[in-house]
Design an enzyme around this catalytic site. Structure first.
Site, PDB file in Angstrom:
ATOM      1  N   PRO A   1       0.735  -1.361  -0.210  1.00  0.00           N
ATOM      2  CA  PRO A   1      -0.053  -0.026  -0.111  1.00  0.00           C
ATOM      3  C   PRO A   1       0.908   1.291  -0.106  1.00  0.00           C
ATOM      4  O   PRO A   1       1.775   1.359   0.819  1.00  0.00           O
ATOM      5  CB  PRO A   1      -0.758  -0.188   1.314  1.00  0.00           C
ATOM      6  CG  PRO A   1      -0.190  -1.106   2.173  1.00  0.00           C
ATOM      7  CD  PRO A   1       0.648  -2.055   1.091  1.00  0.00           C
TER       8      PRO A   1
ATOM      9  N   TYR B   1      11.230   9.043   0.933  1.00  0.00           N
ATOM     10  CA  TYR B   1      11.195   7.817  -0.154  1.00  0.00           C
ATOM     11  C   TYR B   1      11.952   8.103  -1.491  1.00  0.00           C
ATOM     12  O   TYR B   1      11.854   7.398  -2.390  1.00  0.00           O
ATOM     13  CB  TYR B   1       9.694   7.349  -0.432  1.00  0.00           C
ATOM     14  CG  TYR B   1       8.980   6.931   0.867  1.00  0.00           C
ATOM     15  CD1 TYR B   1       9.234   5.794   1.398  1.00  0.00           C
ATOM     16  CD2 TYR B   1       8.082   7.633   1.448  1.00  0.00           C
ATOM     17  CE1 TYR B   1       8.705   5.337   2.561  1.00  0.00           C
ATOM     18  CE2 TYR B   1       7.314   7.053   2.616  1.00  0.00           C
ATOM     19  CZ  TYR B   1       7.841   6.139   3.136  1.00  0.00           C
ATOM     20  OH  TYR B   1       7.099   5.548   4.268  1.00  0.00           O
TER      21      TYR B   1
ATOM     22  N   ASN C   1       8.040  -5.700  -0.419  1.00  0.00           N
ATOM     23  CA  ASN C   1       7.796  -4.535   0.277  1.00  0.00           C
ATOM     24  C   ASN C   1       6.470  -4.311   0.537  1.00  0.00           C
ATOM     25  O   ASN C   1       5.560  -3.981  -0.280  1.00  0.00           O
ATOM     26  CB  ASN C   1       8.569  -3.139  -0.356  1.00  0.00           C
ATOM     27  CG  ASN C   1       8.245  -2.046   0.648  1.00  0.00           C
ATOM     28  OD1 ASN C   1       7.788  -2.069   1.747  1.00  0.00           O
ATOM     29  ND2 ASN C   1       9.094  -0.947   0.277  1.00  0.00           N
TER      30      ASN C   1
ATOM     31  N   HIS D   1       3.563  -4.481   9.366  1.00  0.00           N
ATOM     32  CA  HIS D   1       3.350  -4.289  10.721  1.00  0.00           C
ATOM     33  C   HIS D   1       2.129  -4.689  11.369  1.00  0.00           C
ATOM     34  O   HIS D   1       1.961  -4.830  12.435  1.00  0.00           O
ATOM     35  CB  HIS D   1       3.618  -2.897  11.249  1.00  0.00           C
ATOM     36  CG  HIS D   1       4.978  -2.237  10.395  1.00  0.00           C
ATOM     37  ND1 HIS D   1       5.983  -2.470  10.380  1.00  0.00           N
ATOM     38  CD2 HIS D   1       4.828  -0.918   9.453  1.00  0.00           C
ATOM     39  CE1 HIS D   1       6.894  -1.625   9.743  1.00  0.00           C
ATOM     40  NE2 HIS D   1       6.203  -0.797   9.113  1.00  0.00           N
TER      41      HIS D   1
ATOM     42  N   ASP E   1       1.428 -15.637   6.924  1.00  0.00           N
ATOM     43  CA  ASP E   1       1.351 -16.780   6.649  1.00  0.00           C
ATOM     44  C   ASP E   1       1.559 -17.112   5.396  1.00  0.00           C
ATOM     45  O   ASP E   1       1.831 -18.414   4.796  1.00  0.00           O
ATOM     46  CB  ASP E   1      -0.216 -16.877   7.018  1.00  0.00           C
ATOM     47  CG  ASP E   1      -0.500 -17.302   8.486  1.00  0.00           C
ATOM     48  OD1 ASP E   1       0.649 -17.348   9.462  1.00  0.00           O
ATOM     49  OD2 ASP E   1      -1.742 -17.138   8.989  1.00  0.00           O
TER      50      ASP E   1
ATOM     51  N   ILE F   1      12.292   0.697   2.097  1.00  0.00           N
ATOM     52  CA  ILE F   1      13.083   1.632   1.454  1.00  0.00           C
ATOM     53  C   ILE F   1      13.642   2.486   2.408  1.00  0.00           C
ATOM     54  O   ILE F   1      14.805   2.918   2.632  1.00  0.00           O
ATOM     55  CB  ILE F   1      12.275   2.584   0.526  1.00  0.00           C
ATOM     56  CG1 ILE F   1      11.672   1.680  -0.597  1.00  0.00           C
ATOM     57  CG2 ILE F   1      12.979   3.995   0.037  1.00  0.00           C
ATOM     58  CD1 ILE F   1      10.617   2.457  -1.238  1.00  0.00           C
ATOM     59  N   SER F   2      13.005   2.917   3.561  1.00  0.00           N
ATOM     60  CA  SER F   2      13.324   3.574   4.810  1.00  0.00           C
ATOM     61  C   SER F   2      13.808   2.769   5.731  1.00  0.00           C
ATOM     62  O   SER F   2      13.560   1.450   5.990  1.00  0.00           O
ATOM     63  CB  SER F   2      12.078   4.562   5.365  1.00  0.00           C
ATOM     64  OG  SER F   2      11.236   3.800   5.838  1.00  0.00           O
TER      65      SER F   2
ATOM     66  N   ARG G   1       6.820   0.917  13.828  1.00  0.00           N
ATOM     67  CA  ARG G   1       7.318   0.283  12.334  1.00  0.00           C
ATOM     68  C   ARG G   1       8.577  -0.585  12.660  1.00  0.00           C
ATOM     69  O   ARG G   1       9.162  -1.249  11.816  1.00  0.00           O
ATOM     70  CB  ARG G   1       7.745   1.429  11.594  1.00  0.00           C
ATOM     71  CG  ARG G   1       6.726   2.453  10.929  1.00  0.00           C
ATOM     72  CD  ARG G   1       7.269   3.587   9.886  1.00  0.00           C
ATOM     73  NE  ARG G   1       6.476   4.574  10.008  1.00  0.00           N
ATOM     74  CZ  ARG G   1       5.598   4.650   9.046  1.00  0.00           C
ATOM     75  NH1 ARG G   1       5.187   3.543   8.238  1.00  0.00           N
ATOM     76  NH2 ARG G   1       4.736   5.834   9.203  1.00  0.00           N
TER      77      ARG G   1
HETATM   78  O1  CA2 Z   1      10.013   2.085   4.081  1.00  0.00           O
HETATM   79  C1  CA2 Z   1       9.223   1.305   3.542  1.00  0.00           C
HETATM   80  O2  CA2 Z   1       9.397   0.700   2.367  1.00  0.00           O
HETATM   81  C2  CA2 Z   1       8.081   0.998   4.156  1.00  0.00           C
HETATM   82  O3  CA2 Z   1       7.654  -0.236   3.822  1.00  0.00           O
HETATM   83  C3  CA2 Z   1       7.229   2.017   3.441  1.00  0.00           C
HETATM   84  C4  CA2 Z   1       5.583   1.981   3.875  1.00  0.00           C
HETATM   85  C5  CA2 Z   1       5.724   2.150   5.556  1.00  0.00           C
HETATM   86  O4  CA2 Z   1       4.303   2.024   6.023  1.00  0.00           O
HETATM   87  C6  CA2 Z   1       6.726   0.986   6.122  1.00  0.00           C
HETATM   88  O5  CA2 Z   1       6.414   1.381   7.486  1.00  0.00           O
HETATM   89  C7  CA2 Z   1       7.868   1.110   5.741  1.00  0.00           C
HETATM   90  C8  CA2 Z   1       4.891   3.203   3.422  1.00  0.00           C
HETATM   91  C9  CA2 Z   1       4.679   3.423   2.106  1.00  0.00           C
HETATM   92  C10 CA2 Z   1       4.370   4.777   1.650  1.00  0.00           C
HETATM   93  O6  CA2 Z   1       5.097   5.131   0.444  1.00  0.00           O
HETATM   94  C11 CA2 Z   1       4.701   6.265   0.154  1.00  0.00           C
HETATM   95  C12 CA2 Z   1       5.545   6.822  -0.856  1.00  0.00           C
HETATM   96  C13 CA2 Z   1       5.598   7.888  -1.310  1.00  0.00           C
HETATM   97  C14 CA2 Z   1       4.803   8.922  -0.701  1.00  0.00           C
HETATM   98  C15 CA2 Z   1       4.127   8.620   0.446  1.00  0.00           C
HETATM   99  C16 CA2 Z   1       3.971   7.431   0.838  1.00  0.00           C
END
Ligand code: CA2
Length: 139
Positions: free
Chosen positions: A9, A22, A71, A77, A84, A98-99, A108
């Site tokens: 998502p 990001y 991802n 979380h 599963d 990514i982060s 997180r």
């Molecule tokens: O760091 C990651 O890749 C995450 O999976 C990104 C998720 C976050 O909920 C996870 O804790 C860590 C959020 C994705 C949101 O992606 C965006 C990208 C650009 C602008 C806004 C949101």
């Protein structure tokens, strides 16, 4: 060799919002670069904002592809169902974020997926996907 990349998502917003966290590239742009880096690998890409759609794609591909780079976004979380599914399939799954989730809010820090994955790469930006594919290629 066939590898499936799955983004969960909100990752469709990459390059459009929150560039300080990001980056400023869309995943589609980055995918073109990945295809150039790995010309001998068939890279398939799937993004969905829906948990059930992610589950279905993991089930569909998880017994045939050579690896999945996942991802799962915020479902990481929260989703026992995705954990599963990862545990059920035969393809090795690498978790990518990514982060650096460990530098961010405490909610997180926990991943339901990590214990079911071969390994996890966090905090290295989009490079994490490339490194995960390199690992799967060498295996
Ligand atoms: O760091 C990651 O890749 C995450 O999976 C990104 C998720 C976050 O909920 C996870 O804790 C860590 C959020 C994705 C949101 O992606 C965006 C990208 C650009 C602008 C806004 C949101």
């Amino acid at each position: 060799m066939k590898i499936l990349i799955i983004n969960g998502p909100n990752l469709n917003l990459l390059g459009k919002r929150e560039p300080e966290i990001y980056g400023n590239r869309s995943f589609e742009q980055f995918l073109e670069e990945l295809c150039g880096i790995f010309p001998d690998i068939e890279l398939d890409y799937f993004q969905s904002n829906h948990e059930g759609a992610l589950l279905d794609r993991i089930h569909e591909a998880g017994f045939t592809v050579n690896g999945i780079v996942l991802n799962a976004g915020a479902f990481t979380h929260t989703s026992i169902a995705l954990a599963d599914a990862v545990a059920a399939v035969t393809a090795p799954v690498i978790e990518v974020h990514i982060s650096n989730v460990h530098k961010r809010e405490p909610f997180r820090h926990h991943s339901y997926l990590s214990p079911k994955c071969v390994g996890s790469i966090v905090g290295l930006g989009l490079d994490g996907y490339r490194l995960a594919i390199e690992y799967l290629q060498r295996k």
